[in-house]
Scaffold this motif. Structure first.
Motif, PDB file in Angstrom:
ATOM      1  N   GLY A  10      -3.549  37.329   0.521  1.00  0.00           N
ATOM      2  CA  GLY A  10      -4.534  38.376   1.272  1.00  0.00           C
ATOM      3  C   GLY A  10      -5.742  38.724   0.740  1.00  0.00           C
ATOM      4  N   GLU A  11      -5.972  38.154  -0.589  1.00  0.00           N
ATOM      5  CA  GLU A  11      -7.135  38.700  -1.141  1.00  0.00           C
ATOM      6  C   GLU A  11      -8.315  37.623  -1.306  1.00  0.00           C
ATOM      7  OE1 GLU A  11      -6.635  40.786  -4.981  1.00  0.00           O
ATOM      8  OE2 GLU A  11      -4.533  40.851  -4.249  1.00  0.00           O
ATOM      9  N   CYS A  12      -7.756  36.331  -0.803  1.00  0.00           N
ATOM     10  CA  CYS A  12      -8.803  35.307  -0.492  1.00  0.00           C
ATOM     11  C   CYS A  12      -8.359  34.457   0.688  1.00  0.00           C
ATOM     12  CB  CYS A  12      -9.080  34.356  -1.768  1.00  0.00           C
ATOM     13  SG  CYS A  12      -7.526  33.946  -2.424  1.00  0.00           S
ATOM     14  N   ARG A  13      -8.893  33.224   0.567  1.00  0.00           N
ATOM     15  CA  ARG A  13      -8.665  32.186   1.694  1.00  0.00           C
ATOM     16  C   ARG A  13      -7.563  31.232   1.313  1.00  0.00           C
ATOM     17  NH1 ARG A  13     -14.328  32.568   3.059  1.00  0.00           N
ATOM     18  NH2 ARG A  13     -14.664  33.122   5.180  1.00  0.00           N
ATOM     19  N   ALA A  14      -7.057  31.270   0.171  1.00  0.00           N
ATOM     20  CA  ALA A  14      -6.076  30.419  -0.462  1.00  0.00           C
ATOM     21  C   ALA A  14      -4.786  30.380   0.605  1.00  0.00           C
ATOM     22  CB  ALA A  14      -5.642  30.929  -1.841  1.00  0.00           C
ATOM     23  N   ARG A  15      -4.520  29.014   0.776  1.00  0.00           N
ATOM     24  CA  ARG A  15      -3.240  28.880   1.760  1.00  0.00           C
ATOM     25  C   ARG A  15      -2.446  27.792   1.417  1.00  0.00           C
ATOM     26  NH1 ARG A  15      -6.574  26.716   6.891  1.00  0.00           N
ATOM     27  NH2 ARG A  15      -7.114  24.690   6.313  1.00  0.00           N
ATOM     28  N   ALA A  16      -1.136  27.845   1.707  1.00  0.00           N
ATOM     29  CA  ALA A  16      -0.278  26.681   1.371  1.00  0.00           C
ATOM     30  C   ALA A  16       0.468  26.519   2.666  1.00  0.00           C
ATOM     31  CB  ALA A  16       1.119  27.131   0.377  1.00  0.00           C
ATOM     32  N   GLY A  17       0.710  25.023   2.691  1.00  0.00           N
ATOM     33  CA  GLY A  17       1.327  24.684   4.224  1.00  0.00           C
ATOM     34  C   GLY A  17       2.062  23.328   3.967  1.00  0.00           C
ATOM     35  N   ILE A 372       0.827  31.074  -4.256  1.00  0.00           N
ATOM     36  CA  ILE A 372       0.544  31.565  -2.906  1.00  0.00           C
ATOM     37  C   ILE A 372       1.773  31.993  -2.044  1.00  0.00           C
ATOM     38  CG2 ILE A 372      -0.341  30.729  -0.772  1.00  0.00           C
ATOM     39  CD1 ILE A 372      -2.132  28.773  -2.500  1.00  0.00           C
ATOM     40  N   GLN A 373       2.772  31.249  -2.352  1.00  0.00           N
ATOM     41  CA  GLN A 373       3.993  31.660  -1.382  1.00  0.00           C
ATOM     42  C   GLN A 373       4.546  32.932  -2.081  1.00  0.00           C
ATOM     43  OE1 GLN A 373       6.538  28.225  -1.957  1.00  0.00           O
ATOM     44  NE2 GLN A 373       4.994  26.819  -1.186  1.00  0.00           N
ATOM     45  N   GLY A 374       4.489  33.189  -3.369  1.00  0.00           N
ATOM     46  CA  GLY A 374       5.173  34.363  -3.860  1.00  0.00           C
ATOM     47  C   GLY A 374       4.241  35.535  -3.674  1.00  0.00           C
ATOM     48  N   GLY A 375       2.866  35.573  -3.086  1.00  0.00           N
ATOM     49  CA  GLY A 375       2.136  36.594  -3.094  1.00  0.00           C
ATOM     50  C   GLY A 375       1.336  37.157  -4.206  1.00  0.00           C
ATOM     51  N   TYR A 376       1.235  36.166  -5.380  1.00  0.00           N
ATOM     52  CA  TYR A 376       0.547  36.689  -6.699  1.00  0.00           C
ATOM     53  C   TYR A 376      -0.667  35.655  -7.287  1.00  0.00           C
ATOM     54  CZ  TYR A 376       4.068  33.468  -8.734  1.00  0.00           C
ATOM     55  OH  TYR A 376       4.672  32.618  -9.132  1.00  0.00           O
ATOM     56  N   PHE A 377      -1.273  34.800  -5.988  1.00  0.00           N
ATOM     57  CA  PHE A 377      -2.125  33.938  -6.447  1.00  0.00           C
ATOM     58  C   PHE A 377      -3.549  34.571  -7.030  1.00  0.00           C
ATOM     59  CE2 PHE A 377      -6.159  31.448  -5.357  1.00  0.00           C
ATOM     60  CZ  PHE A 377      -5.907  30.418  -6.023  1.00  0.00           C
ATOM     61  N   ALA A 378      -3.733  35.564  -6.355  1.00  0.00           N
ATOM     62  CA  ALA A 378      -4.961  36.368  -7.166  1.00  0.00           C
ATOM     63  C   ALA A 378      -4.549  36.721  -8.682  1.00  0.00           C
ATOM     64  CB  ALA A 378      -5.385  37.534  -6.233  1.00  0.00           C
ATOM     65  N   ASP A 379      -3.590  37.149  -8.859  1.00  0.00           N
ATOM     66  CA  ASP A 379      -3.054  37.287 -10.491  1.00  0.00           C
ATOM     67  C   ASP A 379      -3.185  36.270 -11.213  1.00  0.00           C
ATOM     68  OD1 ASP A 379      -3.235  40.229  -9.698  1.00  0.00           O
ATOM     69  OD2 ASP A 379      -0.843  40.096  -9.389  1.00  0.00           O
ATOM     70  N   PHE A 380      -2.472  35.235 -10.481  1.00  0.00           N
ATOM     71  CA  PHE A 380      -2.480  33.918 -11.266  1.00  0.00           C
ATOM     72  C   PHE A 380      -3.632  33.425 -11.693  1.00  0.00           C
ATOM     73  CE2 PHE A 380      -2.051  29.258 -11.396  1.00  0.00           C
ATOM     74  CZ  PHE A 380      -1.068  29.085 -12.374  1.00  0.00           C
ATOM     75  N   LYS A 381      -4.471  33.340 -10.652  1.00  0.00           N
ATOM     76  CA  LYS A 381      -6.069  32.794 -11.080  1.00  0.00           C
ATOM     77  C   LYS A 381      -6.594  33.528 -11.968  1.00  0.00           C
ATOM     78  CE  LYS A 381     -10.480  32.301  -8.783  1.00  0.00           C
ATOM     79  NZ  LYS A 381     -11.175  32.675  -7.347  1.00  0.00           N
TER      80      LYS A 381
END
Length: 401
Positions: A10-17, A372-381
């Motif tokens: 939700g905070e950037c363009r990161a995506r997983a699929g 990304i799937q868990g919704g914490y990518f921004a925190d991880f980065k």
């Protein structure tokens, strides 16, 4: 080639699929890593050990420019393509040039020439020669060639690189065989935000399956790279895959993922292996913040991200490279054994070290997908970036201290 995006940050363009490839029923989870190879096979890892590296190690990166000498396009075609030549039918093969390429002055299709360095000197090929190799390889993914320029060239040269790259792409599209998957269109423009955006717009108009972001890692700063990626991404359709070359360091990968990149090729594990270095950076944010993960600060040559296994201090160290690692090397062998192999110049040293480095780097991409799937990518980065910055500034303190 079809990309199905399942999760977004939700905070950037990161995506997983999931990336579905042609008629081979190959499916890759994205963001994903293409394994570095020499003519289709990893340099140090034999084919029989490939399945044991990592469950996600299913895609191989091979430069089509390496097949202009031996084996030739004719040999590839006779073998039935690269999959059959290397006897790995179950793997995805991506034919994308990683070599620094310069395309000659554009004109009619029979006058364009792409120049690149080979072990036998500099070589120039035409679009028809390039597509002969691509058609012979029968890859799952292929890309056109870019006219790459370093970050310090003039605006005129950046504009020229875009014109030449688009002209080469048009020639490749016209020469591909009927029924063959459309390739990735290269996006260039050097350090010019304007030209990068224009090139992305123009490539998006072509018959391409996805996009290859070329010319990165050629002198641009992290801040400049962010602006260039932003200019590109806002001009690309969302439903097609994006691949990038030239970014190797984990923090560079995270920056590209946050911009919306799906596929990476990287020589980072191989480069560390060649220097006798082993990856040891932590991947579990929660464990690290809670102090449950031990650091390698006391290891000789450690900068909290990698250790130098050639060091004398490891001569009698009977522990694995990483206690938590489940790769073949860490499960079977010790630092002392790898130190011995390195210092006696046994080739097995590179094999064992490359297995560990590749496995750890694949786990890094798995951690990105999980975030990304868990919704914490921004925190991880942010966590990962803060650790790397602390390492660079020399202020990270061991949790055991």
């Amino acid at each position: 080639m079809k990309l199905v995006v399942r999760y977004r940050c939700g905070e950037c363009r990161a995506r997983a699929g999931l990336l579905y490839l042609g008629n081979r029923s190959h499916v890759l989870e994205t963001p994903c890593l293409l394994l570095c190879t020499r003519k289709g096979l990893p340099t140090f890892i034999p084919p029989d050990l490939l399945p044991s590296i990592h469950p996600d190690a299913l895609a191989l990166h091979a430069s089509p420019l390496h097949f202009f000498d031996s084996p030739s396009a004719k040999t590839l075609a006779s073998a039935g393509g690269l999959h059959k030549l290397i006897s790995l039918p179950g793997y995805t093969v991506a034919a994308i040039a990683r070599d620094f390429v310069c395309i000659a002055e554009h004109g009619s299709s029979n006058k364009i020439g792409a120049s690149f360095q080979t072990p036998f000197g500099r070589r120039t090929v035409k679009p028809v020669d390039y597509m002969d190799v691509i058609n012979a390889m029968q890859p799952d993914i292929w890309a056109s060639l870019p006219d790459e320029v370093p970050s310090w060239v003039t605006h005129k040269r950046n504009k020229q690189s875009v014109e030449r790259t688009l002209n080469w792409l048009d020639s490749c599209i016209s020469l591909k065989k009927d029924g063959m998957e459309s390739g990735l269109g290269c996006i260039v423009g050097g350090n010019s935000v304007e030209e990068r955006g224009f090139c992305a717009q123009e490539v998006a108009k072509r018959d391409v399956s996805g996009f290859c972001l070329s010319g990165f890692g050629l002198g641009e700063s992290a801040e400049e790279r962010g602006l260039l990626l932003e200019a590109i991404m806002k001009n690309l359709p969302d439903e097609k895959a994006r691949q990038i070359s030239g970014l190797d360091l984990p923090e560079e990968v995270l920056q590209a993922v946050s911009a919306g990149i799906d596929v990476f090729d990287s020589t980072y594990p191989h480069s560390l292996t060649m220097s006798g270095l082993a990856m040891v950076f932590p991947l579990d944010m929660e464990e690290c913040l809670s102090g449950r993960t031990s650091e390698n600060a006391n290891d000789v040559g450690s900068d909290f991200t990698k250790i130098n296994l050639r060091a004398v201090a490891y001569r009698n160290d009977t522990s694995p490279i990483l206690e938590s690692c489940r790769c073949y090397t860490c499960s079977k062998h010790t630092k002392a054994y790898i130190n011995h192999l390195l210092n006696t110049h046994e080739m097995l040293a590179q094999t064992l070290l490359d297995i560990h480095n590749t496995h750890h780097y694949m786990n890094f991409f798995q951690a990105i997908r999980n975030a990304i799937q868990g919704g914490y990518f921004a925190d991880f980065k942010a966590w990962f970036a803060s650790r790397r910055q602390a390492v660079n500034e020399g202020i990270l303190v061991s949790s055991a201290a």
